[in-house]
Design a protein around this motif. Sequence first.
Motif, PDB file in Angstrom:
ATOM      1  N   CYS A 106      -7.662  12.813   3.449  1.00 19.79           N
ATOM      2  CA  CYS A 106      -9.106  12.649   3.352  1.00 19.79           C
ATOM      3  C   CYS A 106      -9.779  13.192   4.607  1.00 19.79           C
ATOM      4  O   CYS A 106      -9.130  13.412   5.629  1.00 19.79           O
ATOM      5  CB  CYS A 106      -9.486  11.187   3.122  1.00 19.79           C
ATOM      6  SG  CYS A 106      -8.998  10.057   4.433  1.00 19.79           S
ATOM      7  N   ASP A 134     -10.003   9.877  -1.141  1.00 19.21           N
ATOM      8  CA  ASP A 134      -9.500   8.509  -1.000  1.00 19.21           C
ATOM      9  C   ASP A 134      -8.217   8.548  -0.184  1.00 19.21           C
ATOM     10  O   ASP A 134      -7.307   9.319  -0.507  1.00 19.21           O
ATOM     11  CB  ASP A 134      -9.204   7.897  -2.373  1.00 19.21           C
ATOM     12  CG  ASP A 134     -10.466   7.671  -3.184  1.00 19.21           C
ATOM     13  OD1 ASP A 134     -11.494   7.312  -2.576  1.00 19.21           O
ATOM     14  OD2 ASP A 134     -10.425   7.864  -4.412  1.00 19.21           O
ATOM     15  N   LYS A 170      -4.599   8.214   1.037  1.00 24.02           N
ATOM     16  CA  LYS A 170      -3.323   8.016   0.345  1.00 24.02           C
ATOM     17  C   LYS A 170      -2.209   8.093   1.387  1.00 24.02           C
ATOM     18  O   LYS A 170      -2.312   8.858   2.340  1.00 24.02           O
ATOM     19  CB  LYS A 170      -3.099   9.120  -0.693  1.00 24.02           C
ATOM     20  CG  LYS A 170      -4.152   9.222  -1.765  1.00 24.02           C
ATOM     21  CD  LYS A 170      -3.932  10.429  -2.664  1.00 24.02           C
ATOM     22  CE  LYS A 170      -4.413  11.746  -2.138  1.00 24.02           C
ATOM     23  NZ  LYS A 170      -5.773  11.905  -1.696  1.00 24.02           N
ATOM     24  N   GLU A 195       3.288   3.223   3.493  1.00 26.15           N
ATOM     25  CA  GLU A 195       2.207   2.398   2.960  1.00 26.15           C
ATOM     26  C   GLU A 195       1.006   2.496   3.898  1.00 26.15           C
ATOM     27  O   GLU A 195       1.160   2.736   5.087  1.00 26.15           O
ATOM     28  CB  GLU A 195       2.747   0.969   2.889  1.00 26.15           C
ATOM     29  CG  GLU A 195       1.830  -0.125   2.613  1.00 26.15           C
ATOM     30  CD  GLU A 195       2.543  -1.487   2.588  1.00 26.15           C
ATOM     31  OE1 GLU A 195       1.841  -2.453   2.301  1.00 26.15           O
ATOM     32  OE2 GLU A 195       3.747  -1.586   2.877  1.00 26.15           O
TER      33      GLU A 195
END
Length: 121
Positions: A32, A65, A67, A73
């Motif tokens: 992003c 968004d 990721k 994570e």
Amino acid sequence: MGGKWELPGGKIEPGEDPQAAIAREIREELGCGLAVLAELAPHEHQYADFAIRLIPLLCRTTDGDPKPLEHEEILWAGREELMRLDWAEADIPVVMAYLDSIPGISEALTVTGGYSDASGR
């Protein structure tokens, strides 16, 4: 720092300023865009095998968004959760400075961090 939470970012390439470096790193790590809002005081940390200098930049996402492209994570967390995460040692003073830098910071405020897998990815 496998198995620890880390703030997103990375090395500044030759000829790159910190703002350009974080924009490149976030695009690579999280996919992003971002805008830099402010800079916190740099922090230096000595690990057993190497030293690291962190230049914390407060940012907001501008497109896409986030990721987990290079981490196992990612997490958006409020103040209380940030304080409970198992951070890489060098990041702890930066997280605390971030929390201290914003008067009236609330539980709803979020930041992103990456969790490295056991390989240190």
